[in-house]
Each structure stands twice: as structure tokens, then as C-alpha cells.
Design an enzyme around this catalytic site. Structure first.
Site, PDB file in Angstrom:
ATOM      1  CD  GLN A  60      36.393  38.727  45.403  1.00  9.60           C
ATOM      2  OE1 GLN A  60      35.881  39.685  45.963  1.00  9.60           O
ATOM      3  NE2 GLN A  60      37.367  38.877  44.534  1.00  9.60           N
TER       4      GLN A  60
ATOM      5  CD  GLU B 138      35.772  35.717  39.228  1.00  6.16           C
ATOM      6  OE1 GLU B 138      36.325  34.721  39.732  1.00  6.16           O
ATOM      7  OE2 GLU B 138      36.274  36.849  39.247  1.00  6.16           O
TER       8      GLU B 138
ATOM      9  CG  ASP C 170      40.995  36.147  45.437  1.00  3.75           C
ATOM     10  OD1 ASP C 170      41.535  36.830  46.334  1.00  3.75           O
ATOM     11  OD2 ASP C 170      40.504  36.646  44.408  1.00  3.75           O
TER      12      ASP C 170
ATOM     13  CD  GLU D  99      43.997  36.259  43.710  1.00  2.52           C
ATOM     14  OE1 GLU D  99      43.452  37.312  43.301  1.00  2.52           O
ATOM     15  OE2 GLU D  99      43.805  35.135  43.181  1.00  2.52           O
TER      16      GLU D  99
ATOM     17  CG  ASP E 169      44.361  40.695  42.362  1.00  5.95           C
ATOM     18  OD1 ASP E 169      44.750  41.511  41.505  1.00  5.95           O
ATOM     19  OD2 ASP E 169      43.166  40.394  42.485  1.00  5.95           O
TER      20      ASP E 169
ATOM     21  CE  LYS F  28      42.499  40.089  38.996  1.00  3.26           C
ATOM     22  NZ  LYS F  28      41.756  40.642  40.158  1.00  3.26           N
TER      23      LYS F  28
ATOM     24  NE  ARG G 161      40.083  42.542  37.581  1.00  2.03           N
ATOM     25  CZ  ARG G 161      40.529  43.714  38.068  1.00  2.03           C
ATOM     26  NH1 ARG G 161      41.397  44.422  37.385  1.00  2.03           N
ATOM     27  NH2 ARG G 161      40.122  44.152  39.247  1.00  2.03           N
ATOM     28  CB  SER G 162      34.311  39.730  38.600  1.00  2.00           C
ATOM     29  OG  SER G 162      34.442  41.115  38.783  1.00  2.00           O
TER      30      SER G 162
ATOM     31  CE  LYS H 147      41.185  34.311  40.832  1.00  2.00           C
ATOM     32  NZ  LYS H 147      41.588  35.276  41.862  1.00  2.00           N
TER      33      LYS H 147
END
EC number: 4.2.1.11
Length: 438
Positions: free
Chosen positions: A174, A216, A253, A297, A324, A349, A378-379, A400
Site C-alpha cells: 500500500q 495520500e 506499509d 507496517e 496498525d 490513529k 488517514r487516507s 506519517k
């Protein structure tokens, strides 16, 4: 448990919520907390694309006639009615008591009734209003909540190639990130990352590859393999005169839950190449040995604890292994991981858990047990830059928050630049990472 009423200027006199749009064009919730003296704290809840199964509930309307079912009018109504009534006239500086009151009002483990998005927007707006009422920067107010006396600027994890759920391309992993560890300040690290981002664009263009960006802000080219994403980043680093493995390290990630099917890790972008748990762990170990990768991640599925144990035993003393979807910012789940010696870092998060207080609980539990902490966006983001203040105020060490374009990502970097100018906070670079210290 409930916040005490107060008659002073820090009393909450109104709470208002509304639907706004996030960076993907989907609705999210924004809340205002208004004090007796007119002070306003405003915050918005982010939203994820790849989510852990044990995250707190993001309440959506499900009404297909509005926003394709993604509206948040129910969450807005919950803030404007039940939450507002419960918090009126309470002292805004009682963060823990206010968060506890909202948790009790919801009454469920995953915030299923009111919605974690509704509760979080208010929790963060409360903190912002309280900070303003005391004439404190938000990062300092957050530090004071847990008596954090030393502040640090975070090392940015910069997501410059997007794949998986964050892009419409053939790349399974990702996020491919750079970590500018070999610099003396956050601003210099940010400059280096930005230069590499622009260099990568030219490398991709020279190879006839797409330079459109994903959710992102990272590039989202179709590549022949996940490893090719690493090699083009290495070229971009070298092209602008930095040294990979010294100035710049890499991070992944995998979001492996998204390609874990029937007990196998299936890389669709590589011809449906399939691995069992140990095989995929060995694949990641091989990448970490071949390239200067210092952080991985969600390298394995959130339920594959045996796989996580194996991966941790293989490279946990050399590579940061971040949970995560594995930990979902939940102190109880993190404690289980600590007890079983799973991973060595946690992604933070705050919409996974739903309040600022619970987020701080997770951060300080990790710190107490020697786990690294990475504050994350977050995205689906907004212009809200609270995570920048959270990273500094907790001395988390890493952040991040996406790539070096899209204003929803750059807003966080710009806030960090402002904070760096205001405070004495060291940039620890290499010292933040288990494989680079000393």
C-alpha cells in the site's frame, strides 16, 4: 466519572456539528465547542480506506439517496443532541472527564451508538478550545495533559508511491515511504523528502510511467512488481545527491490484511503469487536485507499472530515492525501484543479508538514498554492538523502524514514547520529507530 459543572469562562456553552467533505470527496463530521467567553475549538474526524476489523465504529447513514450511503447526518445529530446535552456547562479543561462522559453516554465497547467519528470530533474540539482558553499552543496543552516535559520533532514517514487500497494500480503493497533520518532538523528533513519526491516524478516520467497521485499524494504508477517501486525510489534518492542507507532510509506499509485470502498472502500485481505466513515473512525479511528498509507496517494480517511472532523473531531487533490494523490504537490489544512480544511499534490513529484520552493511553503504554510510536493520518483527511501537535506534544518520534503534495497532507507538514520555529524540540533522526541507534 462525569465532568464537573463550572461557572467560569472555560464552561462549555454550545456544541455544534456539521457535515463537511474530506480529501476523497466523502462526508465527514466537524465539531465546534464554544466556551462562555466565546472561545471556539474546531476539529474534524478523518476516515480510513483500509481499516482494521477491531476499530471503533465510524457511523455512516447508509442512505443511498445521499452521498451514496456515506453521509454522516446521524453522527452530526448525535453531537447536536445527546453529546451537546451531556457536556453543556462542563469545564472544557477536564479532558479525561469529558472523554469518559462521552464513552459512558455511548455505552458500547466500539462506540457503536454515537459513532467514534462523532465522539472524536468533539474530543479534539474540546482540547483545542481548552488550549485556546489557556493561551497555550495545542502541542503544549497536549504535553501538559500527561506531564510530557521534553518535546521532539517527529521523523516524517513520507509516502511517495501509493498502491493497494490507496491507488488504482497494479502495486499490492500500500505504501512505499522514505524516512529522512540523517538530518539535524525537521525542516531540513522535509526539504530532502520534497526534493526526492520531485526527483521521483522525473524518474517515473523518464520511464514512461504514470505520475498521477493516489489518496495520500504519492505517485501511483503501474509497476511490474512491488520491488520495482523500491528500485525507482532508490534512483530518485541518488539522482538528487542523497545516500540511501545514510541520509534516507525506506519504509513499507504492506496493509497485508487487504491481500490475505484463505490463509494465503496473494500478490495480484505479480501474477497472483501466493505465500503462506512464513513465506511472506521471509519475503519481507529478504527485502529488508537487500534494501535500507528500517520500518515495515502491517507486514502480516491482523489475525495472523503466529506470523507476526515469527517476523518479530526474525528481524524485530533490526527493523521497526509497526502494528496498525494489528493494534488499532487500542491499549488492551496493544497490551496483548506486548505480552506476546509481537511487533515493536504501534501506529497511532485517534479515530481507531475515538477519544484523545484513549489515544494518549495507547501512546504512553507503548512508550512505557519500549514500543516506538508513529502518529498517523488517514487516507481520508481534512485541513485539520491536530496530528502534528499530537506528535510533538507526546514526543512520539515519528509521524506519517502522506506525500509532499495535496493540501490535506501538506497542512500537517506546514504546522510542524510552525511548531519547530516556536519551540525547542530536538530532531532525533536515526535515534528513533531500533536498527539505527548508537
Amino acid at each position: 466519572m462525569y465532568a464537573e459543572e463550572t461557572n467560569n469562562v472555560t464552561a462549555i456553552k454550545d456544541i455544534r456539528a456539521r457535515e463537511i467533505l474530506d480529501s476523497r470527496g466523502n462526508p465527514t463530521i466537524e465539531a465546534d465547542v464554544i466556551l462562555a467567553d466565546g472561545t471556539i475549538g474546531r476539529a474534524a474526524a478523518p476516515s480510513g480506506a483500509s481499516t482494521g476489523s477491531r476499530e471503533a465504529l465510524e457511523l455512516r447513514d447508509g442512505d443511498q439517496s445521499r452521498y451514496m450511503g456515506k453521509g454522516v447526518k446521524k453522527a452530526v445529530a448525535n453531537v447536536n443532541s445527546q453529546i451537546r446535552s451531556a457536556l453543556m456547562d462542563k469545564d472544557v479543561t477536564a479532558q479525561q472527564a469529558i472523554d469518559d462522559a462521552m464513552i459512558a453516554l455511548d455505552g458500547t465497547e466500539n462506540k457503536d451508538n454515537l459513532g467514534a467519528n462523532a465522539i472524536l470530533a468533539v474530543s479534539l474540539a474540546v482540547a483545542k478550545a481548552a488550549a485556546k482558553s489557556q493561551s497555550l499552543p495545542l502541542h503544549q496543552y497536549i504535553a501538559d495533559l500527561r506531564n510530557q516535559t521534553s518535546l521532539t520533532m517527529p521523523v516524517p514517514m513520507m509516502n511517495i508511491i501509493n498502491g493497494g487500497e490507496h491507488a488504482d494500480n497494479t502495486v499490492d503493497i500500500q505504501e512505499f515511504m522514505i524516512e529522512p533520518v540523517g538530518f539535524s532538523s525537521f525542516s531540513e528533513a522535509l526539504r530532502a523528502g520534497t526534493e526526492i519526491f520531485h526527483s521521483l516524478k522525473s524518474v517515473l516520467k523518464s520511464q514512461g510511467l504514470n505520475t498521477a497521485v493516489g489518496d495520500e499524494g504519492g505517485f501511483a504508477p503501474n509497476l511490474r512488481s512491488n520491488e520495482e517501486a523500491i528500485t525507482v525510489i532508490m534512483q530518485a534518492i541518488e539522482q538528487v545527491g542523497y545516500t540511501a542507507g545514510k541520509d534516507i532510509h525506506l519504509a513499507l506499509d504492506c496493509a497485508a490484511t487487504e491481500f490475505y485470502k484463505d490463509g494465503k498472502y496473494v500478490l495480484a500485481g505479480e501474477g497472483n503469487k501466493s505465500f503462506d505466513s512464513q513465506g511472506f515473512s521471509d519475503y519481507l525479511v529478504g527485502l529488508a536485507r537487500q534494501y535500507p528498509i528500517i520500518s515495515i507496517e502491517d507486514g502480516l494480517d491482523e489475525s495472523d499472530w503466529d506470523g507476526w511472532k515469527y517476523l518479530t523473531e526474525q528481524i524485530g531487533d533490526k527493523v521497526q515492525l509497526v502494528g496498525d490494523d494489528l493494534f488499532v490504537t487500542n491499549p488492551a490489544i496493544l497490551q496483548e501484543g506486548i505480552d506476546k512480544k509481537i511487533a515493536n511499534a504501534i501506529l497511532i490513529k485517534f479515530n481507531q479508538i475515538g477519544t484523545l484520552s484513549e489515544t494518549l493511553d495507547a501512546i504512553y503504554l507503548a512508550k512505557k514498554n519500549g514500543y516506538a510510536t508513529v502518529i498517523s493520518h488517514r487516507s481520508g483527511e481534512t485541513e485539520d492538523s491536530t496530528i502534528a501537535d499530537l506528535a510533538v506534544g507526546t514526543a512520539a518520534g515519528q509521524i506519517k502524514t502522506g506525500s509532499l503534495c495535496r493540501s490535506d497532507r501538506v497542512a500537517k507538514y506546514n504546522q510542524l514547520l510552525r511548531i519547530e520555529q516556536q519551540v525547542r524540540a530536538s530532531y532525533r533522526g536515526r535515534e528513533e529507530f531500533i536498527g539505527l541507534r548508537g
